[in-house]
Write an enzyme that holds these catalytic residues in place. Structure first.
Site, PDB file in Angstrom:
ATOM      1  N   HIS A  70       0.863  -1.176   0.000  1.00  0.00           N
ATOM      2  CA  HIS A  70       0.000   0.000   0.000  1.00  0.00           C
ATOM      3  C   HIS A  70       0.904   1.231   0.000  1.00  0.00           C
ATOM      4  O   HIS A  70       1.778   1.358   0.863  1.00  0.00           O
ATOM      5  CB  HIS A  70      -0.925   0.015   1.212  1.00  0.00           C
ATOM      6  CG  HIS A  70      -1.921  -1.101   1.206  1.00  0.00           C
ATOM      7  ND1 HIS A  70      -2.166  -1.909   2.301  1.00  0.00           N
ATOM      8  CD2 HIS A  70      -2.746  -1.551   0.227  1.00  0.00           C
ATOM      9  CE1 HIS A  70      -3.094  -2.802   2.002  1.00  0.00           C
ATOM     10  NE2 HIS A  70      -3.455  -2.611   0.752  1.00  0.00           N
ATOM     11  N   GLU A  73       1.753   3.474   3.190  1.00  0.00           N
ATOM     12  CA  GLU A  73       2.258   2.826   4.405  1.00  0.00           C
ATOM     13  C   GLU A  73       3.780   2.917   4.412  1.00  0.00           C
ATOM     14  O   GLU A  73       4.489   2.011   3.958  1.00  0.00           O
ATOM     15  CB  GLU A  73       1.746   1.391   4.470  1.00  0.00           C
ATOM     16  CG  GLU A  73       0.224   1.350   4.554  1.00  0.00           C
ATOM     17  CD  GLU A  73      -0.370  -0.045   4.596  1.00  0.00           C
ATOM     18  OE1 GLU A  73      -1.605  -0.149   4.688  1.00  0.00           O
ATOM     19  OE2 GLU A  73       0.398  -1.028   4.507  1.00  0.00           O
ATOM     20  N   GLU A 227       1.475  -5.695  10.746  1.00  0.00           N
ATOM     21  CA  GLU A 227       0.974  -4.323  10.841  1.00  0.00           C
ATOM     22  C   GLU A 227       1.760  -3.575  11.913  1.00  0.00           C
ATOM     23  O   GLU A 227       1.747  -3.955  13.081  1.00  0.00           O
ATOM     24  CB  GLU A 227      -0.515  -4.325  11.178  1.00  0.00           C
ATOM     25  CG  GLU A 227      -1.388  -5.072  10.183  1.00  0.00           C
ATOM     26  CD  GLU A 227      -1.627  -4.297   8.902  1.00  0.00           C
ATOM     27  OE1 GLU A 227      -1.313  -3.077   8.876  1.00  0.00           O
ATOM     28  OE2 GLU A 227      -2.126  -4.884   7.934  1.00  0.00           O
TER      29      GLU A 227
END
Length: 339
Positions: A70, A73, A227
């Protein structure tokens, strides 16, 4: 030997270190030169992808580290850039075959999450109306490079796909681990996640078209979507939040003996997937709801026409709630703690 030192300061967008600028721009010129001069076999099979191999028999681990799947990010791009820069200054310390993949190059350059569609939903055989998206072609390129990298590799295979979350989280760092990973690899991966101070692990029973699930399913890799905090601007991330992850990644690439866990991650199983079936889909909570927010049995999670998603267990926690996904895609996970 140049050791990796976790950065402690937050920089500014106009003062990006050269290594960070290079990785964000998918430029492996310096990295490739250093490892080539040290005798490694270095290939760049596609823009944003480099493989570095010793040429020895496949006795060592084969490791993929991907960032920027992404484009917004950016924290993982910074931490990986520092790890690779330190390692490349003493390249003989690299103890694994390594592939580095910068995912959505165009989206990173544009400062956007994606160009046409979410790249991390493209690692599936059927893409429907998204088959012509720019990200579909990029996924094909990444798949081809992954196939070539793992061809002839030994059984010790890893893939760490580093992300950041859109929403705040009860657990600032957490990981999604495909449940189909063989037990030995799964145990090693969970131990590494503990070393990296990852607070929670969600064991995922089925693919949502993600890159890490693809690597686990088709290449037997101990793979995870990791994450790390929240979406941020390149050069303005609080790099102190990445210290444990950077150190654990550096140890993995140098073949260091596993260190003890910084935390014992809480482990969760998926209770249900929330799929968006129409444009009438609505979450029952607002956008301030954090990942891992607990909901009680019977509470409504979302509505979608005649479909009502409700909590089935005494308690379920919501992860990745996103009503803005395209119709047909997963709009959230509900999980229950197992340990």
């Amino acid at each position: 030997m140049t050791a990796y030192v976790p950065p402690t300061a937050t920089g500014g967008a106009q003062a990006l270190p050269a290594a960070v600028r290079a990785l964000a721009g998918a430029d492996f010129t310096v990295l490739a030169k250093r490892f080539t001069e040290a005798g490694f076999a270095v290939l760049q099979p596609a823009p944003g992808i480099v493989t570095i191999k010793s040429g020895q028999a496949p006795a060592c681990a084969s490791v993929i580290v991907s960032v920027g799947v992404h484009g917004d990010e950016t924290g993982p791009i910074e931490v990986l850039a520092y790890v690779l820069d330190a390692l490349s200054q003493g390249p003989d310390a690299l103890a694994v075959d390594l592939m580095v993949c910068v995912g959505n190059i165009d989206a990173i350059a544009a400062g956007k999450r994606f160009i046409d569609a979410d790249l991390n939903r493209m690692f599936r055989p059927v893409r429907g109306s998204l088959a012509s998206a720019a990200e579909a072609a990029r996924a094909d390129t990444m798949i081809a490079a992954t196939v070539a990298f793992f061809e002839g590799a030994g059984p010790d295979r890893w893939h760490l796909d580093l992300h950041t979350a859109i929403r705040p989280s009860v657990y600032p760092t957490f990981a999604i681990v495909p449940d189909l990973i063989a037990e030995e690899g799964k145990c090693a991966l969970i131990a590494w996640l503990g070393q990296a101070a990852i607070g929670a692990i969600v064991m995922n029973p089925q693919s949502a078209g993600t890159y890490s699930y693809y690597s686990a399913e088709f290449h037997g890799a101990a793979a995870s979507t990791v994450e790390l905090g929240r979406v941020g601007t390149l050069g303005r991330n609080d790099l102190s939040l990445f210290a444990d992850v950077g150190s654990a990644l550096d140890d993995l690439l140098r073949g260091a003996s596993p260190a003890g866990p910084k935390v014992e991650p809480h482990v969760f199983a998926v209770a249900q997937e929330i799929i968006k079936h129409s444009d009438g889909f609505k979450m029952a909570f607002d956008r301030s709801t954090q990942n891992f927010t607990a909901l009680k049995q019977g509470q409504v999670i979302a509505t979608d026409g005649d479909i009502v998603y409700a909590v089935k267990h005494p308690e379920e926690l919501v992860v990745f709630p996103n009503p803005d996904v395209r119709v047909g895609l997963r709009a959230g996970l509900m999980v229950v703690r197992t340990r």
